[in-house]
Design a protein around this motif. Sequence first.
Motif, PDB file in Angstrom:
ATOM      1  N   ASP A  72     -29.066  -5.074 -14.292  1.00  0.00           N
ATOM      2  CA  ASP A  72     -28.758  -6.455 -14.658  1.00  0.00           C
ATOM      3  C   ASP A  72     -27.255  -6.724 -14.646  1.00  0.00           C
ATOM      4  N   THR A  73     -26.483  -5.747 -15.130  1.00  0.00           N
ATOM      5  CA  THR A  73     -25.038  -5.925 -15.310  1.00  0.00           C
ATOM      6  C   THR A  73     -24.269  -4.923 -14.459  1.00  0.00           C
ATOM      7  N   VAL A  74     -23.264  -5.424 -13.748  1.00  0.00           N
ATOM      8  CA  VAL A  74     -22.408  -4.571 -12.916  1.00  0.00           C
ATOM      9  C   VAL A  74     -20.995  -4.632 -13.482  1.00  0.00           C
ATOM     10  N   LEU A  75     -20.522  -3.498 -13.985  1.00  0.00           N
ATOM     11  CA  LEU A  75     -19.168  -3.386 -14.515  1.00  0.00           C
ATOM     12  C   LEU A  75     -18.296  -2.732 -13.449  1.00  0.00           C
ATOM     13  N   LEU A  76     -17.172  -3.362 -13.139  1.00  0.00           N
ATOM     14  CA  LEU A  76     -16.327  -2.909 -12.038  1.00  0.00           C
ATOM     15  C   LEU A  76     -14.886  -2.727 -12.487  1.00  0.00           C
ATOM     16  N   ASP A  77     -14.325  -1.588 -12.147  1.00  0.00           N
ATOM     17  CA  ASP A  77     -12.895  -1.359 -12.309  1.00  0.00           C
ATOM     18  C   ASP A  77     -12.150  -2.173 -11.245  1.00  0.00           C
ATOM     19  N   MET A  78     -10.838  -2.313 -11.410  1.00  0.00           N
ATOM     20  CA  MET A  78     -10.057  -3.053 -10.420  1.00  0.00           C
ATOM     21  C   MET A  78      -9.265  -2.113  -9.513  1.00  0.00           C
ATOM     22  N   ASP A  79      -8.224  -1.464 -10.047  1.00  0.00           N
ATOM     23  CA  ASP A  79      -7.327  -0.652  -9.227  1.00  0.00           C
ATOM     24  C   ASP A  79      -8.012   0.634  -8.775  1.00  0.00           C
ATOM     25  N   GLY A  80      -8.146   0.789  -7.466  1.00  0.00           N
ATOM     26  CA  GLY A  80      -8.819   1.954  -6.918  1.00  0.00           C
ATOM     27  C   GLY A  80     -10.299   1.745  -6.707  1.00  0.00           C
ATOM     28  N   THR A  81     -10.813   0.620  -7.182  1.00  0.00           N
ATOM     29  CA  THR A  81     -12.237   0.309  -7.023  1.00  0.00           C
ATOM     30  C   THR A  81     -12.389  -0.951  -6.175  1.00  0.00           C
ATOM     31  N   LEU A  82     -11.998  -2.091  -6.709  1.00  0.00           N
ATOM     32  CA  LEU A  82     -12.002  -3.316  -5.906  1.00  0.00           C
ATOM     33  C   LEU A  82     -10.721  -3.438  -5.073  1.00  0.00           C
ATOM     34  N   LEU A  83      -9.616  -2.920  -5.611  1.00  0.00           N
ATOM     35  CA  LEU A  83      -8.330  -3.004  -4.913  1.00  0.00           C
ATOM     36  C   LEU A  83      -7.839  -1.616  -4.526  1.00  0.00           C
ATOM     37  N   ASP A  84      -7.085  -1.576  -3.443  1.00  0.00           N
ATOM     38  CA  ASP A  84      -6.526  -0.321  -2.935  1.00  0.00           C
ATOM     39  C   ASP A  84      -5.508   0.235  -3.933  1.00  0.00           C
ATOM     40  N   LEU A  85      -5.701   1.478  -4.337  1.00  0.00           N
ATOM     41  CA  LEU A  85      -4.795   2.112  -5.294  1.00  0.00           C
ATOM     42  C   LEU A  85      -3.439   2.442  -4.672  1.00  0.00           C
ATOM     43  N   HIS A  86      -3.323   2.279  -3.366  1.00  0.00           N
ATOM     44  CA  HIS A  86      -2.047   2.582  -2.707  1.00  0.00           C
ATOM     45  C   HIS A  86      -0.905   1.761  -3.301  1.00  0.00           C
ATOM     46  N   PHE A  87      -1.167   0.505  -3.637  1.00  0.00           N
ATOM     47  CA  PHE A  87      -0.116  -0.324  -4.239  1.00  0.00           C
ATOM     48  C   PHE A  87       0.426   0.336  -5.498  1.00  0.00           C
ATOM     49  N   ASP A  88      -0.458   0.744  -6.384  1.00  0.00           N
ATOM     50  CA  ASP A  88      -0.044   1.312  -7.668  1.00  0.00           C
ATOM     51  C   ASP A  88       0.645   2.660  -7.481  1.00  0.00           C
ATOM     52  N   ASN A  89       0.085   3.507  -6.633  1.00  0.00           N
ATOM     53  CA  ASN A  89       0.713   4.805  -6.391  1.00  0.00           C
ATOM     54  C   ASN A  89       2.096   4.641  -5.768  1.00  0.00           C
ATOM     55  N   TYR A  90       2.202   3.720  -4.822  1.00  0.00           N
ATOM     56  CA  TYR A  90       3.500   3.490  -4.183  1.00  0.00           C
ATOM     57  C   TYR A  90       4.505   2.934  -5.192  1.00  0.00           C
ATOM     58  N   PHE A  91       4.042   2.024  -6.039  1.00  0.00           N
ATOM     59  CA  PHE A  91       4.963   1.430  -7.010  1.00  0.00           C
ATOM     60  C   PHE A  91       5.509   2.485  -7.967  1.00  0.00           C
ATOM     61  N   TRP A  92       4.622   3.250  -8.600  1.00  0.00           N
ATOM     62  CA  TRP A  92       5.049   4.177  -9.650  1.00  0.00           C
ATOM     63  C   TRP A  92       5.733   5.428  -9.108  1.00  0.00           C
ATOM     64  N   LEU A  93       5.348   5.866  -7.927  1.00  0.00           N
ATOM     65  CA  LEU A  93       5.869   7.131  -7.408  1.00  0.00           C
ATOM     66  C   LEU A  93       6.993   6.965  -6.392  1.00  0.00           C
ATOM     67  N   THR A  94       7.154   5.757  -5.847  1.00  0.00           N
ATOM     68  CA  THR A  94       8.192   5.546  -4.832  1.00  0.00           C
ATOM     69  C   THR A  94       9.118   4.381  -5.190  1.00  0.00           C
ATOM     70  N   HIS A  95       8.560   3.196  -5.350  1.00  0.00           N
ATOM     71  CA  HIS A  95       9.391   2.006  -5.527  1.00  0.00           C
ATOM     72  C   HIS A  95      10.152   2.019  -6.853  1.00  0.00           C
ATOM     73  N   LEU A  96       9.450   2.274  -7.953  1.00  0.00           N
ATOM     74  CA  LEU A  96      10.129   2.271  -9.252  1.00  0.00           C
ATOM     75  C   LEU A  96      11.203   3.353  -9.345  1.00  0.00           C
ATOM     76  N   PRO A  97      10.939   4.596  -8.919  1.00  0.00           N
ATOM     77  CA  PRO A  97      12.021   5.591  -8.953  1.00  0.00           C
ATOM     78  C   PRO A  97      13.255   5.167  -8.149  1.00  0.00           C
ATOM     79  N   LEU A  98      13.031   4.559  -6.982  1.00  0.00           N
ATOM     80  CA  LEU A  98      14.160   4.097  -6.172  1.00  0.00           C
ATOM     81  C   LEU A  98      14.957   3.014  -6.891  1.00  0.00           C
TER      82      LEU A  98
END
Length: 224
Positions: free
Chosen positions: A8-34
């Motif tokens: 009856d109910t579908v619970l969905l995560d966002m980052d890495g599930t509906l959206l590509d986790l590449h954005f988050d990984n790139y931000f925290w591991l590459t963009h923010l350090p720079l």
Amino acid sequence: MIEWQTIDTVLLDMDGTLLDLHFDNYFWLTHLPLRYAEYHQVSQQEANNFLMEHIRLYEGSLKWYCLDHWSELVQMDIPALKREIQHKIQVRPHAKDFLSALRHLKKKLVLITNAHPKGLNLKLDITQIDRWLDLVISSHEFNLPKEDIGFWQALQTREHFDPARTIFIDDTPRVLKSAQLFGIANLVCINAPDSQKPAKASEQYIDISHFDEIMPSTTIEQYC
């Protein structure tokens, strides 16, 4: 694989599930350090060491997901830095078709995310995925991350879903474990959340790379 007539109910995560986790990984591991190294005039290695120390320190806690906490810690505007690379925010393959099929079957679709409201709003503005959803919930509303079983208790109290007739899809095994302990019967793990990295099976839950692997039939025969 999934008996959709029992859901009856579908619970969905966002980052890495509906959206590509590449954005988050790139931000925290590459963009923010720079950007941190530039702003504070330190070496790239010093920036990496500082950020990784605090990422490990707070991992899995609500602070880990809180953009206000990170803005204060690094003395920079984290939401503004995210907007610098917002072009990397992408919906994962087959996600829109999957949500559309579930809406056709009149399932209740609820996005539950640990994302801070400021980051959540940025991603919803860009992707418009909320047009397919009945409800969007950030764990910050309950002051508990999805890793905490108290989150699931608070969610159930508010939304009155039946755990036995609910499916939860996420890319993080520790979050799925918390949902399992609460009693959610159907658990699916996205094993390729970052489009730039190889798949890694959880070997604990139903593992899929993309939603087409569990796409429900929208024909009436499925329910006969």
